[in-house]
Design an enzyme around this catalytic site. Structure first.
Site, PDB file in Angstrom:
ATOM      1  N   GLU A   1      15.833  29.817  31.518  1.00 18.07           N
ATOM      2  CA  GLU A   1      15.156  29.035  32.559  1.00 18.07           C
ATOM      3  C   GLU A   1      13.971  28.436  32.298  1.00 18.07           C
ATOM      4  OE1 GLU A   1      13.539  30.896  36.051  1.00 18.07           O
ATOM      5  OE2 GLU A   1      11.799  31.858  34.977  1.00 18.07           O
ATOM      6  N   ASN A   2      13.027  28.774  31.257  1.00 21.38           N
ATOM      7  CA  ASN A   2      11.784  28.440  30.987  1.00 21.38           C
ATOM      8  C   ASN A   2      11.958  27.703  29.498  1.00 21.38           C
ATOM      9  OD1 ASN A   2      10.796  31.254  32.576  1.00 21.38           O
ATOM     10  ND2 ASN A   2      10.172  29.289  33.313  1.00 21.38           N
TER      11      ASN A   2
ATOM     12  N   HIS B   1       8.195  37.926  33.137  1.00 27.88           N
ATOM     13  CA  HIS B   1       7.818  37.953  31.717  1.00 27.88           C
ATOM     14  C   HIS B   1       7.027  38.891  30.888  1.00 27.88           C
ATOM     15  CE1 HIS B   1       7.831  32.906  32.263  1.00 27.88           C
ATOM     16  NE2 HIS B   1       9.018  33.789  32.737  1.00 27.88           N
TER      17      HIS B   1
ATOM     18  N   ASN C   1      14.876  31.133  39.147  1.00 29.56           N
ATOM     19  CA  ASN C   1      14.433  30.162  40.119  1.00 29.56           C
ATOM     20  C   ASN C   1      13.895  28.958  39.504  1.00 29.56           C
ATOM     21  OD1 ASN C   1      12.373  32.102  38.497  1.00 29.56           O
ATOM     22  ND2 ASN C   1      10.803  31.078  39.802  1.00 29.56           N
ATOM     23  N   HIS C   2      14.104  28.824  38.238  1.00 35.61           N
ATOM     24  CA  HIS C   2      13.561  27.413  37.697  1.00 35.61           C
ATOM     25  C   HIS C   2      14.962  26.778  37.092  1.00 35.61           C
ATOM     26  CE1 HIS C   2       9.359  27.970  37.914  1.00 35.61           C
ATOM     27  NE2 HIS C   2       9.360  28.877  37.472  1.00 35.61           N
TER      28      HIS C   2
ATOM     29  N   HIS D   1      17.472  38.441  38.026  1.00 36.79           N
ATOM     30  CA  HIS D   1      16.277  37.408  37.802  1.00 36.79           C
ATOM     31  C   HIS D   1      15.401  37.975  39.078  1.00 36.79           C
ATOM     32  CE1 HIS D   1      14.014  34.537  35.637  1.00 36.79           C
ATOM     33  NE2 HIS D   1      13.682  34.061  37.015  1.00 36.79           N
TER      34      HIS D   1
ATOM     35  N   HIS E   1      12.390  37.518  34.741  1.00 38.38           N
ATOM     36  CA  HIS E   1      11.422  36.617  35.609  1.00 38.38           C
ATOM     37  C   HIS E   1      10.066  37.081  35.549  1.00 38.38           C
ATOM     38  CE1 HIS E   1       9.997  34.587  38.973  1.00 38.38           C
ATOM     39  NE2 HIS E   1       9.383  35.336  39.486  1.00 38.38           N
TER      40      HIS E   1
HETATM   41 FE   LIG Z   1      11.817  33.065  36.928  1.00 37.34          FE
HETATM   42 FE   LIG Z   2      10.846  32.733  33.616  1.00 38.83          FE
END
Ligand SMILES: [Fe+2]
Ligand SMILES: [Fe+2]
Length: 257
Positions: free
Chosen positions: A39-40, A177, A66-67, A150, A175
């Site tokens: 997602e990142n 990190h 979420n991204h 996540h 999520h």
């Molecule tokens: Fe996230």
């Molecule tokens: Fe993330």
């Protein structure tokens, strides 16, 4: 079989580090299949270019969070690629799928992605019920089932572990990190870790330039995020799973600098 799950790959620092170290981890840990949270991969979201680079680096499958929709490319990736999914509890009609089954070396690997609702600013369906639905959908066509949850709250993830206990081969969180040190295998054979951690710049606040975040906390002045560069770390876990029974035998946390 050994499944490597990699925590949120963050920005160019995380993507480049993955390209540098993943092949060696795959050889050293005897990895059969590699799942990464992407997602990142492009900071917010995942671009076609990052998807291609990470695939070349050895990632077999991508989950999101979420991204998911941070980069428009993801819609085309959902249409054209079978190895990228987004959380199953996005509302009905959202592009993409919440689960997939991939055949790899004769093993049918079912993968489910769900997202938490505690302290995540999105309108989502219940992740517990969404996971029930996805398990029903794929269980007859899967030898093993892996879930990426996540989510922000450790409580929600831990509750999910007990909820899914014995019904899935492995459940890992993403999520936050930040890697947790609570990996375990339940008596019913589900491998678990609350969060895999991040793959990205270690000298940062969750991947973002540390001075920007310090300013944000100390002066409350909004400032554009810039992704940190420098010494990198790859965080994840190796789940050793008996593909005949679908039970997890061991979980090993990894952090490669
Ligand atoms: Fe996230
Ligand atoms: Fe993330």
């Amino acid at each position: 079989m050994n499944i490597l799950a990699i925590g949120d790959i963050f920005g160019s620092c995380g993507a480049e580090h993955t390209q540098m170290v993943l092949k060696e981890i795959i050889a050293d840990e005897n990895i059969d299949f590699c799942i990464a949270n992407g997602e990142n991969a492009s900071g917010v979201g995942i671009s076609r270019g990052n998807y291609d680079n990470l695939t070349d680096a050895g990632v077999d499958f991508f989950t999101l969070g979420n991204h998911t929709f941070g980069k428009q490319d993801v819609i085309k990736l959902f249409e054209n690629e079978s190895n990228i999914i987004r959380p199953a509890n996005y509302p009905d009609g959202t592009p993409g799928s919440g689960s997939a089954v991939i055949k790899h070396n004769g093993v049918r690997i079912g993968i489910i992605n769900i997202m938490g609702r505690v302290n995540i600013n999105l309108s989502l369906d219940c992740p517990f019920k969404a996971c029930d639905r996805e398990i029903e959908k794929i269980k007859d066509s899967s030898d093993i089932i892996i879930v990426d949850f996540h989510a922000e709250a450790t409580s929600e993830k831990k509750a999910m572990m007990f909820y899914l206990d014995g019904r899935v081969s492995a459940l890992f969180g993403t999520h936050t990190h930040v890697q947790t040190a609570d990996e375990l295998v339940t008596p019913r054979g589900t491998g678990y870790i609350t969060d895999l951690g991040m793959t990205g710049c270690e000298d940062s606040v969750l991947g973002v330039d540390k001075n920007i975040i310090i300013n944000r906390f100390t002066k409350a002045i909004p400032q554009r995020f810039e992704y940190a560069q420098g010494r990198a770390i790859l965080c994840g876990a190796v789940f050793s799973i008996d593909e005949k029974t679908g039970k997890c035998k061991s979980v090993k946390r990894i952090a490669v600098r």
